[in-house]
Design a protein around this motif. Structure first.
Motif, PDB file in Angstrom:
ATOM      1  N   MET A  36       0.835  -1.202   0.000  1.00 29.92           N
ATOM      2  CA  MET A  36       0.000   0.000   0.000  1.00 29.92           C
ATOM      3  C   MET A  36       0.869   1.251   0.000  1.00 29.92           C
TER       4      MET A  36
ATOM      5  N   ARG B 282       1.644   1.819  -3.509  1.00 29.45           N
ATOM      6  CA  ARG B 282       0.451   2.294  -4.215  1.00 29.45           C
ATOM      7  C   ARG B 282       0.196   3.761  -3.930  1.00 29.45           C
ATOM      8  N   ARG B 283       0.340   4.157  -2.671  1.00 33.09           N
ATOM      9  CA  ARG B 283       0.108   5.570  -2.337  1.00 33.09           C
ATOM     10  C   ARG B 283       1.172   6.447  -2.996  1.00 33.09           C
TER      11      ARG B 283
ATOM     12  N   LEU C 243      -1.770   8.388 -13.446  1.00 28.15           N
ATOM     13  CA  LEU C 243      -2.871   7.603 -14.002  1.00 28.15           C
ATOM     14  C   LEU C 243      -2.358   6.650 -15.062  1.00 28.15           C
TER      15      LEU C 243
ATOM     16  N   ARG D 105      -4.398   3.983 -17.906  1.00 26.63           N
ATOM     17  CA  ARG D 105      -5.691   3.518 -18.382  1.00 26.63           C
ATOM     18  C   ARG D 105      -5.631   2.061 -18.835  1.00 26.63           C
ATOM     19  N   CYS D 106      -4.404   1.574 -19.065  1.00 26.28           N
ATOM     20  CA  CYS D 106      -4.261   0.249 -19.656  1.00 26.28           C
ATOM     21  C   CYS D 106      -4.006  -0.870 -18.654  1.00 26.28           C
ATOM     22  N   THR D 107      -3.111  -0.643 -17.697  1.00 24.59           N
ATOM     23  CA  THR D 107      -2.596  -1.770 -16.924  1.00 24.59           C
ATOM     24  C   THR D 107      -3.390  -2.080 -15.666  1.00 24.59           C
ATOM     25  N   GLY D 108      -4.167  -1.128 -15.155  1.00 27.71           N
ATOM     26  CA  GLY D 108      -4.763  -1.360 -13.848  1.00 27.71           C
ATOM     27  C   GLY D 108      -3.726  -1.299 -12.744  1.00 27.71           C
ATOM     28  N   TYR D 109      -2.553  -0.767 -13.012  1.00 26.36           N
ATOM     29  CA  TYR D 109      -1.508  -0.448 -12.029  1.00 26.36           C
ATOM     30  C   TYR D 109      -0.756  -1.637 -11.437  1.00 26.36           C
ATOM     31  N   ASN D 110      -1.380  -2.785 -11.298  1.00 27.22           N
ATOM     32  CA  ASN D 110      -0.783  -3.836 -10.471  1.00 27.22           C
ATOM     33  C   ASN D 110       0.574  -4.305 -10.965  1.00 27.22           C
TER      34      ASN D 110
ATOM     35  N   LYS E 102     -14.568  -0.237  -0.783  1.00 23.23           N
ATOM     36  CA  LYS E 102     -13.177  -0.631  -0.989  1.00 23.23           C
ATOM     37  C   LYS E 102     -13.214  -2.078  -1.462  1.00 23.23           C
TER      38      LYS E 102
ATOM     39  N   GLU F 226      -6.060  -7.305 -15.872  1.00 19.97           N
ATOM     40  CA  GLU F 226      -6.045  -6.305 -14.801  1.00 19.97           C
ATOM     41  C   GLU F 226      -6.543  -4.960 -15.317  1.00 19.97           C
ATOM     42  N   GLY F 227      -6.136  -4.629 -16.538  1.00 16.10           N
ATOM     43  CA  GLY F 227      -6.598  -3.380 -17.141  1.00 16.10           C
ATOM     44  C   GLY F 227      -8.098  -3.377 -17.373  1.00 16.10           C
TER      45      GLY F 227
ATOM     46  N   SER G 190      -9.847  -2.641 -14.183  1.00 17.30           N
ATOM     47  CA  SER G 190      -9.844  -1.232 -13.762  1.00 17.30           C
ATOM     48  C   SER G 190     -10.886  -0.427 -14.534  1.00 17.30           C
ATOM     49  N   MET G 191     -11.049  -0.730 -15.805  1.00 17.92           N
ATOM     50  CA  MET G 191     -12.034  -0.002 -16.612  1.00 17.92           C
ATOM     51  C   MET G 191     -13.453  -0.425 -16.242  1.00 17.92           C
TER      52      MET G 191
ATOM     53  N   LEU H  64     -11.005   8.554 -12.337  1.00 15.75           N
ATOM     54  CA  LEU H  64     -10.493   7.250 -12.717  1.00 15.75           C
ATOM     55  C   LEU H  64      -9.971   6.564 -11.464  1.00 15.75           C
ATOM     56  N   ILE H  65     -10.047   5.260 -11.435  1.00 20.03           N
ATOM     57  CA  ILE H  65      -9.471   4.528 -10.309  1.00 20.03           C
ATOM     58  C   ILE H  65      -7.955   4.760 -10.309  1.00 20.03           C
ATOM     59  N   ARG H  66      -7.389   4.906  -9.142  1.00 25.10           N
ATOM     60  CA  ARG H  66      -5.939   5.107  -9.029  1.00 25.10           C
ATOM     61  C   ARG H  66      -5.311   3.944  -8.274  1.00 25.10           C
ATOM     62  N   ALA H  67      -3.972   3.929  -8.241  1.00 30.13           N
ATOM     63  CA  ALA H  67      -3.250   2.759  -7.723  1.00 30.13           C
ATOM     64  C   ALA H  67      -3.693   2.297  -6.330  1.00 30.13           C
ATOM     65  N   PRO H  68      -3.902   3.219  -5.362  1.00 37.43           N
ATOM     66  CA  PRO H  68      -4.272   2.724  -4.022  1.00 37.43           C
ATOM     67  C   PRO H  68      -5.637   2.037  -3.977  1.00 37.43           C
ATOM     68  N   GLU H  69      -6.523   2.338  -4.939  1.00 34.72           N
ATOM     69  CA  GLU H  69      -7.871   1.782  -4.898  1.00 34.72           C
ATOM     70  C   GLU H  69      -7.989   0.468  -5.652  1.00 34.72           C
ATOM     71  N   MET H  70      -7.013   0.192  -6.473  1.00 34.70           N
ATOM     72  CA  MET H  70      -7.098  -0.986  -7.337  1.00 34.70           C
ATOM     73  C   MET H  70      -6.835  -2.236  -6.505  1.00 34.70           C
ATOM     74  N   PRO H  71      -7.714  -3.214  -6.555  1.00 41.51           N
ATOM     75  CA  PRO H  71      -7.487  -4.425  -5.758  1.00 41.51           C
ATOM     76  C   PRO H  71      -6.477  -5.334  -6.446  1.00 41.51           C
ATOM     77  N   ASP H  72      -5.913  -6.246  -5.665  1.00 43.14           N
ATOM     78  CA  ASP H  72      -5.126  -7.323  -6.261  1.00 43.14           C
ATOM     79  C   ASP H  72      -6.072  -8.191  -7.073  1.00 43.14           C
ATOM     80  N   CYS H  73      -5.644  -8.602  -8.238  1.00 44.93           N
ATOM     81  CA  CYS H  73      -6.504  -9.401  -9.113  1.00 44.93           C
ATOM     82  C   CYS H  73      -5.885 -10.775  -9.301  1.00 44.93           C
TER      83      CYS H  73
END
Lengths: 72, 161, 765
Positions: B126, B129-130, B136, B138-143, C630, C654-655, C658-659, C686-695
């Motif tokens: 976390m 992540r913070r 931002l 749009r493609c990867t979902g960050y993980n 959450k 994962e992408g 998020s969408m 848009l969802i950001r990194a801290p809100e994105m769950p592990d998938c």
């Protein structure tokens, strides 16, 4: 009360079910019946699709009930 | 408006450019220095694709005027590799597939690099992540990006192993 | 020889574009800079509906640095174009509009100047006389008899209608023990590509036009530009440099491409048009908002009898890809279940707001939000297990969706089992935490050719060099989804070489074969099939030389794997592929071996040659008083047939999540009086990194006979279930039935408050 579709003569359980059927077929003869009653098919369909409750079906059901006496 | 002289270095290379004082840092980098790795994605300092480092600190290139970095060193994505040798964060991104269209990637790499410089041992996921919240994607979902940063932080890419 | 069935498929490899993308070397249309280049800006309508009476740009021309101004009436052929080229009446959009504007933000004039700043100043100097017309921005208003006519010839502003039906819904409903009906409202969503719409057009005195653009299909734009500019397709070259995202929003001809081209044709200099983020929000197209009425009849044991749906979609000002969304939403609303009878009636309505188009999921996220929630509510009403109810009615391999599709591979049952196991493993959840699930699926490319292309849907050419390196030419467009890497992997597998031997060429109509492009999840299956065919053709030609060289007994056959040409029965006997390439080239008098491949689906039903399946589970913490959520965990059981590109697959899923979560919760796109209320990234969330769950993804093993190596789509289907899964989590946690997407925090809080008040009233009574 059981009713008969004024266009295709199908027997339906009640006026609302018959209205549902008439909207459902959406074919030219059924649509033409709407016009003949001075009803707008598309306006009623839109209402049905966008407003919770079955007001359009009930309204048309009323017309179907009235039409029963003229069905041979 | 009269142009002003800006002296700064980009990726350790000194530059002297004459610019309109209204020029944003990201515009100076892209249009005057000619390095297009840094992108721009919004007008409201919201997306982070323009992130660079100024004297080692992560900065959104659209949030400051170029004149404000007079005398400072700006690091862009082009400065991460050294004579073709990738920075560990870049290798980690490759290994994790932490990019797709790639438009946010430069900003992500710079933010990740700055984060790791400041927090080499994040206490948990976390915290990473913070740290990346301002960027931002749009493609990867960050993980996958978070996984890359965690991998570098875990020492996976240390050369002295 | 390796134990693995495949040499390179489903292995973790570096993306073929990886080095460029992680070192800042990938250049996008956003970065293109040409000598003598001008900058174009677009003057946009401030009115949702108005006639253009006069445009006076004389003052703009006087501004130093302005080279030219273009208007629809003076400088274009006024061609009304559209992507549904087979249906001329649906080709309704002249991008630089000639006579009237139909949405706020519609292009009215365009300026080319030596700098962006001067071009923008020039816009302020253009005077447009409008005759403001009454407008309607919702289908409910647009369909009324007295509503203003948006397009002549479209009665009641109904743009397209579509029916999908089988069986007799009325008869089957009679057999149902329980009937439930619900009404839903689905909001729009914006593609929000990190790279906004952009184009650089360069027209030269020899009558040729080159356009660099951020696009999902270079071929589509070549053909569309030819149609509106009166040029031959062959005289237009479209180049897609790296593309910063598409998600369905970069298939249609857009203002950047059209205006840049018109301006360049006027002054014969390159012109660059890049949308600002705000322009991108207001002036490009969005996911289709919809009204859904769903009536479903089931037996008391949960067997599905019949479903009918009546849907009105907000089409916005033009047709675009919105007609396809109308069709697909109706099909996927039945998916993935067996209905004895089904009837969908869809109406797409013109309104004076930004046009609605394709967006990842293409009508299916909307369809699943309604269907999958209603199924959970029915299960609850009848006291049935929602997973078992789905299983009882699910598709299976060999099932024929009447008149629509034959399901040749289906992992739905296994997906349901995996998610069921996960739910069980969660045990009792803490307070305010609940689980929601949703099934979904999607097509692997459409069978339709409403674009009216004469070309194979996908084509590929494989050319082998002297040193064994391979040039793979495809038309399939890389937009970040990983198609170049996926196709390179298929080529490497089929030809028997290493991934690093292959160079992928695409995104340039001068050098790439035509391909319908990146949409509808078509490229893995269709371009993959074309690539496999081309690689196998090249291999077959190579092996002719190998047979001669190696001289094995005729009973032995040869194959190639990881650069080794070998006797299949005695794999240690063979020769190096790299040596063989040298021999083959000499044998062919210095000519390289070329393999060709192509694919067009034929007689594969009404929608798609193959379907992916998935079941999505979300573990969600909900604070019903504030409506804040959450997502603690996301688990997906997923059937895409044969995974090809491991890292690409994970990234795409994962992408997609998020969408999809954005569609379900974060991305509220209110349009009031035709105006987008939040055209910026501060107010559009848009969802950001801290809100994105592990998938976590569990891949289910199936084999799709129509797909290359059994592969089908991955990455768009998974945009479909999350909104419904979130809704179901909210239902199971709070009892609330949320019928509007995105499910806004305010709506949850309001519904919870009302529920509490009703409960208090009941107690009082």
């Amino acid at each position: 009360m059981s009713v008969i579709c004024p266009v295709c003569k199908k027997v339906k359980k009640n006026p609302v079910d018959c209205a549902r059927h008439m909207f459902g077929t959406g074919d030219k003869p059924h649509k033409a019946w709407f016009e003949a009653q001075g009803l707008s098919f598309i306006d009623l369909l839109l209402d049905q699709a966008t407003q919770p409750g079955n007001k359009s079906y009930e309204l048309v059901g009323g017309y179907i009930e009235k039409a029963q006496k003229d069905i041979k | 408006m009269e142009k002003k002289l800006l002296r700064f270095s980009v990726n350790e290379v000194p530059y002297e450019i004459y610019i309109n004082p209204k020029t944003l840092l990201v515009e100076a980098i892209r249009d005057h220095v000619g390095l297009t790795g840094t992108k721009r994605g919004c007008e409201t300092v919201s997306c982070g694709v323009c992130t660079v480092m100024v004297n080692g600190m992560a900065v959104k290139g659209c949030s400051i005027l170029a004149m404000q970095v007079d005398g400072m060193n700006v690091t862009t994505v082009e400065g991460l590799e050294k004579n073709g040798k990738l920075d560990p964060i870049q290798t980690a991104f490759l290994d994790e597939g932490a990019f797709q269209c790639g438009f946010c990637t430069s900003g992500m790499l710079m933010m990740a690099k700055a984060f790791l410089n400041e927090t080499p041992k994040p206490k948990d996921e976390m915290e990473i992540r913070r740290g990346m919240e301002g960027n931002l994607c749009r493609c990867t979902g960050y993980n996958s990006i978070i996984r890359s940063i965690a991998a570098v932080a875990s020492g996976k890419y240390r050369e002295d192993k | 020889m390796s134990e693995n069935k495949y040499a390179v498929l489903n292995t973790r490899v570096h993306n073929v574009d990886g080095y460029a993308k992680v070192t800042g070397r990938s250049t996008y249309t956003f970065d293109v800079k040409l000598p003598n280049m001008l900058y174009g800006k677009i003057l946009r309508s401030p009115h949702p509906h108005a006639k253009i009476l006069k445009i006076d740009y004389s003052e703009a021309l006087k501004l130093p640095g302005v080279l030219t101004v273009a208007t629809g009436k003076e400088d274009t052929l006024g061609v009304r174009q559209g992507i549904w080229r087979r249906y001329k009446d649906l080709c309704d959009e002249a991008i630089l509009t000639v006579d009237k504007v139909r949405y706020i933000g519609e292009p009215v004039a365009a300026v080319a100047a030596v700098s962006e700043e001067i071009a923008e100043k020039a816009l302020d100097l253009i005077n447009v006389d409008y005759e403001v017309l009454p407008f309607v921005d919702d289908p409910m208003e647009a369909i009324k008899k007295e509503a203003p006519v948006i397009h002549e010839g479209f009665e009641r502003n109904v743009n397209v209608t579509r029916q999908i039906a089988w069986g007799d819904v009325e008869d089957e409903m009679e057999t149902a023990d329980y009937i439930r009906e619900d009404w839903f409202k689905l909001g729009g969503q914006h593609h929000m590509c990190m790279e906004t719409r952009a184009a650089v057009a360069s027209y030269t005195p020899d009558g040729k036009l080159t356009v660099w653009t951020s696009t999902q299909s270079a071929y589509y734009h070549q053909a569309l530009l030819a149609g509106v500019l009166g040029l031959r397709e062959g005289n237009i070259r479209v180049i897609a440099p790296y593309v910063g995202g598409g998600f369905g929003g970069k298939l249609e001809l857009d203002g950047a491409q059209f205006c840049a081209s018109i301006l360049s044709m006027k002054c014969c200099k390159p012109v660059k048009v890049v949308f600002t983020r705000e322009e991108d929000f207001i002036a490009s197209k969005r996911r289709t908002p919809m009204y859904y009425y769903v009536r479903t009849g089931v037996k008391k044991d949960g067997t599905f009898c019949a479903r009918e749906a009546k849907v009105f979609t907000n089409g916005g000002a033009y047709t675009g890809m919105g007609a396809t969304a109308l069709y697909l939403t109706g099909f996927f609303h039945s998916f993935p279940y067996r209905w004895k009878a089904y009837r969908y009636d869809g109406y797409r309505v013109y309104t004076n707001s930004l046009p609605s188009t394709s967006m990842r999921g293409f009508g299916a996220p909307q369809a699943m939000f309604c269907s999958e929630q209603q199924i959970d509510w029915i299960a609850s009403d009848l006291g049935l297990d929602p997973i078992e109810m789905r299983r009882k009615n699910g598709h299976y391999e060999g099932y024929e969706v009447p008149g629509q599709a034959t399901i040749a591979s289906c992992g739905l049952d296994q997906c349901l089992t995996k998610i069921q196991e996960w739910v069980k493993s969660k045990g009792k959840l803490p307070k305010n935490r609940s689980i929601g699930i949703s099934a979904a699926g999607f097509m692997s490319g459409g069978i339709f050719n409403w674009f009216d292309s004469p070309y194979s849907f996908s084509s590929a050419v494989v050319t082998i060099n002297y040193d064994g390196t391979v040039e793979l030419h495809v038309g399939a467009q890389e937009i970040g989804q990983g198609s170049s890497t996926t196709l390179a992997l298929i080529c490497a597998e089929a030809l028997g070489v290493k991934l690093e031997d292959i160079k992928v060429h695409m995104g340039d109509t001068d050098h790439s074969p035509a391909d319908l492009g990146a949409w509808g999840s078509r490229q893995t299956l269709m371009a993959g099939n074309a690539t496999k065919m081309a690689a196998e053709d090249a291999k077959r030609q190579l092996l002719e030389f190998a047979n001669a060289k190696l001289g094995f007994n005729i009973i032995y056959d040869l194959d190639i794997r990881q650069g080794w040409v070998y006797n299949v029965a005695r794999p240690e006997r063979g020769m190096s592929y790299y040596d063989l390439c040298k021999e083959a080239l000499r044998g062919k008098e210095g000519q390289r071996i070329i393999g060709r491949g192509f694919y067009t689906p034929r007689r594969k039903g009404m929608i798609s040659p193959a379907y992916s399946y998935m079941v999505q589970g979300l573990d969600v913490e909900i604070d019903p008083e504030t409506g804040h959520i959450k997502i603690h965990e996301s688990v997906t059981a997923h059937d895409c047939g044969q995974p090809i590109n491991t890292l690409g697959l994970i990234g795409q899923l994962e992408g997609a999540a998020s969408m999809a979560i954005g569609f379900g919760y974060y991305e509220y796109l209110p349009v009031e009086d035709g105006k987008v209320m939040n055209p910026n990234l501060v107010d559009y969330k848009l969802i950001r990194a801290p809100e994105m769950p592990d998938c976590h993804v569990i891949e289910i093993d199936t084999y799709e006979p129509e797909g290359p190596y059994g592969a089908k789509e991955a990455g768009e289907g998974l945009t479909n279930p999350h909104a419904a899964a979130l809704g179901n989590a909210i239902f199971h946690g709070t009892g609330l039935q949320m019928k509007e997407a995105p499910i806004r925090a305010e709506a949850i809080a309001k519904a919870w408050k009302e529920k509490q008040e009703k409960g208090t009233e009941k107690k009082k009574k």
